[in-house]
Scaffold this motif. Structure first.
Motif, PDB file in Angstrom:
ATOM      1  N   UNK A  89       0.830  -1.208   0.000  1.00 53.01           N
ATOM      2  CA  UNK A  89       0.000   0.000   0.000  1.00 53.01           C
ATOM      3  C   UNK A  89       0.861   1.253   0.000  1.00 53.01           C
ATOM      4  N   UNK A  90       1.939   1.242   0.797  1.00 54.50           N
ATOM      5  CA  UNK A  90       2.821   2.409   0.851  1.00 54.50           C
ATOM      6  C   UNK A  90       3.467   2.663  -0.510  1.00 54.50           C
ATOM      7  N   UNK A  91       3.850   1.603  -1.186  1.00 55.11           N
ATOM      8  CA  UNK A  91       4.502   1.758  -2.487  1.00 55.11           C
ATOM      9  C   UNK A  91       3.595   2.442  -3.503  1.00 55.11           C
ATOM     10  N   UNK A  92       2.292   2.206  -3.402  1.00 57.80           N
ATOM     11  CA  UNK A  92       1.362   2.734  -4.399  1.00 57.80           C
ATOM     12  C   UNK A  92       0.769   4.081  -4.011  1.00 57.80           C
ATOM     13  N   UNK A  93       0.975   4.533  -2.794  1.00 57.11           N
ATOM     14  CA  UNK A  93       0.352   5.772  -2.321  1.00 57.11           C
ATOM     15  C   UNK A  93       1.074   6.995  -2.879  1.00 57.11           C
ATOM     16  N   UNK A  94       0.357   7.822  -3.615  1.00 57.68           N
ATOM     17  CA  UNK A  94       0.958   8.973  -4.294  1.00 57.68           C
ATOM     18  C   UNK A  94       1.493  10.004  -3.314  1.00 57.68           C
ATOM     19  N   UNK A  95       0.749  10.258  -2.240  1.00 62.17           N
ATOM     20  CA  UNK A  95       1.196  11.233  -1.247  1.00 62.17           C
ATOM     21  C   UNK A  95       2.490  10.774  -0.583  1.00 62.17           C
ATOM     22  N   UNK A  96       2.560   9.493  -0.288  1.00 65.63           N
ATOM     23  CA  UNK A  96       3.775   8.929   0.310  1.00 65.63           C
ATOM     24  C   UNK A  96       4.946   9.042  -0.660  1.00 65.63           C
TER      25      UNK A  96
END
Length: 362
Positions: free
Chosen positions: A11-18
């Protein structure tokens, strides 16, 4: 708003804000507060952050579209753990390997047939590790005038300076990995939180779960010194009778660029920060293993110099192979595995010489 508290690494890999925080530092206050308030997410975030940085490497900034494409490639390579158990040789580093795979140029078929290094072992007289039921022990002494690489049963690597020695069991216990050493040495320990790694240097014991550090523990010296390069190290006294008489003795936890000086007589410990984690003047202490479009032959040359290896390979076959990646504190065998796995190559060790065979890079 995303439920970040329940995020997995995927999920972190795909999160744009992250991604924007990792690449551009956007919303830094938000993320710093989140890390402070959600300690259980720190490990996932650090792994995802390291993977995203590996995807980009040290090349010029790439577009969000390109990042999305490369992350998608990584996610395709990640095994579906619910459908089939997956315990590869890199054990927990698969995301980083997948990222390195995407940022290296010139890759082909992948091989995972690297062999462990061999070493000449001398008879063991005493180790100081156990009082009874001792397992079969091995000892390596560096009697040369140069450094000597030792690969331990778990894949961890140790670089011994002249006259240094290390003793260890032929096979580690399931719940711990114990070695004893004297002299000056640099350790790169395979990460395994379930099997702590313990280094005994007389009356001092060092406990790690996976990290890199230097130790100076000469028999004639009153003090033992240790400097941490990466990870976290726990240092304490290893003298039960004297510990009872010194209630003030404690365990000390060290982080990168921290040094401890342990007094063998008083069992006291003094810590300090250092500008660089250099204690015994080895090139591996200063090497960061960052490569930017680096020809493969130069990468091998760096490994030879750092670890005292001899690596033989066909220069013509790898002439088009270049690497952009940042390796970490993995033992040298893992570094070689990661490199060879993405450049259509495999390696083996025989009589202290590493032989690499490669199909070349397009």
């Amino acid at each position: 708003m995303n439920n970040y508290k329940s995020f997995e690494v995927r999920d972190w890999l795909e999160d744009l804000k992250f991604q924007r925080w990792v690449y551009h530092g956007e919303s830094d206050d938000f993320w710093q507060n989140f890390l402070r308030d959600n300690p259980l997410q720190v490990a996932n975030i650090e792994l995802a952050k390291e993977t995203l940085l590996s995807v980009r490497g040290e090349q010029d900034l790439i577009s969000e579209k390109e990042v999305k494409y490369r992350v998608a490639r990584i996610l395709e390579a990640i095994p579906n753990e619910e459908k089939e158990p997956f315990l590869p040789w890199w054990s927990g580093n698969w995301l980083r390997v997948a990222a390195i795979f995407l940022v290296m140029t010139g890759f082909g078929m992948v091989f995972f047939k690297g062999k462990n290094f061999s070493a000449q072992f001398l008879p063991l007289s005493s180790t100081g590790i156990r009082d009874n039921q001792k397992p079969q022990m091995l000892e390596v002494v560096n009697k040369t005038s140069t450094i000597r690489l030792v690969n331990l049963p778990d894949g961890s690597s140790v670089i011994l300076k002249k006259n240094a020695r290390i003793s260890y069991p032929k096979q580690f216990d399931k719940d711990k990995r114990e070695v004893s050493m004297t002299g000056e040495a640099f350790f790169e320990v395979v990460k395994n939180p379930e099997q702590p790694f313990l280094v005994y240097t007389g009356s001092m014991v060092t406990k790690v779960k996976g990290t890199s550090f230097s130790i100076r523990a000469n028999d004639e010296d009153e003090e033992v010194k240790l400097v941490v390069k990466t990870g976290i190290v726990e240092v304490s006294a290893n003298d039960p009778d004297r510990i009872k008489a010194h209630k003030e003795i404690r365990k000390i936890v060290l982080k990168p660029n921290e040094q401890v000086t342990f007094n063998r007589k008083s069992l006291s410990m003094v810590t300090k920060m250092v500008a660089q984690p250099v204690l015994i003047d080895l090139s591996v202490e200063k090497q960061d293993f960052e490569f930017k479009r680096t020809p493969l032959n130069e990468v091998f040359a760096a490994l030879e110099k750092t670890y005292g290896l001899t690596i033989r390979f066909d220069k013509a076959a790898v002439s088009n192979c270049t690497i952009t990646a940042k390796l970490g504190d993995e033992p040298v065998t893992e570094k070689l595995e990661m490199i060879c796995a993405v450049v259509n190559a495999k390696f083996e060790s025989r009589n202290g010489v590493i032989s690499v065979t490669s199909g070349g890079c397009e």
